[in-house]
Design a protein around this motif. Structure first.
Motif, PDB file in Angstrom:
ATOM      1  N   ARG A   1       0.812  -1.219   0.000  1.00  0.00           N
ATOM      2  CA  ARG A   1       0.000   0.000   0.000  1.00  0.00           C
ATOM      3  C   ARG A   1       0.846   1.270   0.000  1.00  0.00           C
ATOM      4  N   HIS A   2       1.991   1.189   0.669  1.00  0.00           N
ATOM      5  CA  HIS A   2       2.800   2.395   0.816  1.00  0.00           C
ATOM      6  C   HIS A   2       3.988   2.440  -0.122  1.00  0.00           C
TER       7      HIS A   2
ATOM      8  N   VAL B   1       7.642   2.888   9.299  1.00  0.00           N
ATOM      9  CA  VAL B   1       6.687   3.571  10.171  1.00  0.00           C
ATOM     10  C   VAL B   1       7.434   4.532  11.094  1.00  0.00           C
ATOM     11  N   SER B   2       8.551   4.051  11.608  1.00  0.00           N
ATOM     12  CA  SER B   2       9.331   4.849  12.542  1.00  0.00           C
ATOM     13  C   SER B   2       9.975   6.056  11.861  1.00  0.00           C
TER      14      SER B   2
ATOM     15  N   GLU C   1      -2.434   5.865  12.378  1.00  0.00           N
ATOM     16  CA  GLU C   1      -3.612   5.784  11.511  1.00  0.00           C
ATOM     17  C   GLU C   1      -3.199   5.633  10.045  1.00  0.00           C
ATOM     18  N   GLU C   2      -2.148   6.351   9.683  1.00  0.00           N
ATOM     19  CA  GLU C   2      -1.676   6.357   8.303  1.00  0.00           C
ATOM     20  C   GLU C   2      -1.253   4.961   7.847  1.00  0.00           C
ATOM     21  N   PHE C   3      -0.598   4.216   8.742  1.00  0.00           N
ATOM     22  CA  PHE C   3      -0.055   2.919   8.340  1.00  0.00           C
ATOM     23  C   PHE C   3      -0.957   1.741   8.696  1.00  0.00           C
ATOM     24  N   PHE C   4      -1.723   1.876   9.762  1.00  0.00           N
ATOM     25  CA  PHE C   4      -2.509   0.735  10.244  1.00  0.00           C
ATOM     26  C   PHE C   4      -4.011   0.993  10.201  1.00  0.00           C
TER      27      PHE C   4
END
Lengths: 152, 152
Positions: free
Chosen positions: A143-144, B24-25, B119-122
Motif C-alpha cells: 500500500r505504501h 513507520v518509525s 492511523e496512516e499505516f494501520f
DNA sequence: TATTGTTATACTCTATAACTATA
DNA sequence: TATAGTTATAGAGTATAACAATA
C-alpha cells in the motif's frame, strides 16, 4: 465521551512493532557477530547469493541505501574477503560485485542463524498467526510502496 | 523433500517486522522533526508527562538505555527548554527531571502526531486485526522479558 | 567502597554534498 | 553535461569505560 487527549506510547501499534522488531533485530545482530558480519552486510550478501554481479548503484536502489553507504559496506565486505569488486570493461565507471568462494560458503550459515533467530521469537505462534502477521506486513508494504530492504 | 538450504530474507517474520517498523518509525521521525524532536526524545517526554520528577538512572532502567545515552538526551532536551534538571537536596548525587511548561504543552501535540502516524499505516486494518497483532507483540515481549522502550 | 551523572572513545547507520573518473 | 563510485562531514544511536562528586 471525551477521548483521552494525550495518548500513551503503548496505544500505538507502531510502538509495539518497533519494540519487538528492535529486540529481534539486536538478537540477530549478536548471532551474526559471532560470524563477524552485521545485519546490513547479511542483507547484501544474501542478495548477491541470488543475483551475483550486481552493481553498487543497483544495490543502492534495491536496498534503499545511498551509494555512499553501499560504498562503505562493500569496503568492509571486501576487507573480509567475502565479496569481490570488478571493473566493467565496457564502461569503466561501472563495477560489479560478486561473492567470493568463502562469501558464498558463508551465506547458508548466516541463513541458518536467521532461521534460528526467527524460531526463537516467533516459534510459539501458530502457522496461521505467523502468516496473518506476515500478510498484514506485506499489505502495508504494498500500500505504501516501500522500496527499502531493512538493514537495522 | 529437501528443504531449501539457504532461506531468503523474506522467509523470516523478523524481516517483515523490521521492514515495516523502520518505515513507520522513519515516517514518525519526519513528523516529529517539524516540532524539533527525535523519537527518543518523544519517548522520554511522554514518560515525564505521566511520571514527573524521574531520575536519569531510573529512566535509563525503564528505557533500556545507558546513563551516558540519557545524559546526552537530557542535554538536548534541556537546551530546547523542554525539561528541567534539579539536584536533590537529600542526596546530591541524584537529579530529578521534570517537564517545563512548554515541554508539558508540547507532549499532547506530539501524541497527536503519533496518532496520525499510526492511523496512516494501520488505519486500513480492522480493529480485530490490529488487536491481534498488538497482542502477539505483547506476548513476545512478556515471554522474552524485554525491558527497553524502543527509541529508533 | 559504591553510586550518580558526566565525559571520552569508538562503531553503525543515515543523509547531504562535493569530488574523481569516465562517458 | 551526466553518471558511477568515492570521500567528507554531520547527526543520532549504540556500547564500554574512565572520571569527579557524593554517600
Amino acid at each position: 465521551m471525551a477521548k483521552p487527549q494525550t495518548s500513551g506510547l503503548e496505544t500505538h501499534l507502531g510502538y509495539w512493532l518497533r519494540y519487538v522488531s528492535n529486540h529481534v533485530s539486536h538478537a540477530f545482530a549478536r548471532k551474526l557477530e559471532a560470524r563477524g558480519v552485521t545485519v546490513a552486510e547479511w542483507a547484501l550478501l544474501r542478495a548477491l547469493f541470488d543475483h551475483d554481479a550486481l552493481a553498487p548503484s543497483e544495490i543502492a536502489g534495491n536496498m534503499g541505501m545511498t551509494r555512499g553507504a553501499i560504498s562503505k559496506l562493500t569496503d568492509r565486505l571486501e576487507a573480509k574477503a567475502l565479496i569481490l569488486r570488478t571493473q566493467s570493461r565496457d564502461d569503466k565507471r561501472w563495477q560489479t560485485l560478486a561473492l567470493t568462494a568463502s562469501g558464498r560458503a558463508l551465506v547458508p550459515k548466516l541463513a541458518a542463524l536467521a532461521d534460528r533467530n526467527d524460531e526463537e521469537f516467533f516459534g510459539h505462534l501458530t502457522a496461521t498467526e505467523r502468516q496473518a502477521i506476515a500478510e498484514a506486513m506485506r499489505t502495508i508494504v504494498r500500500r505504501h510502496g516501500f522500496k527499502n530492504i531493512p538493514t537495522e
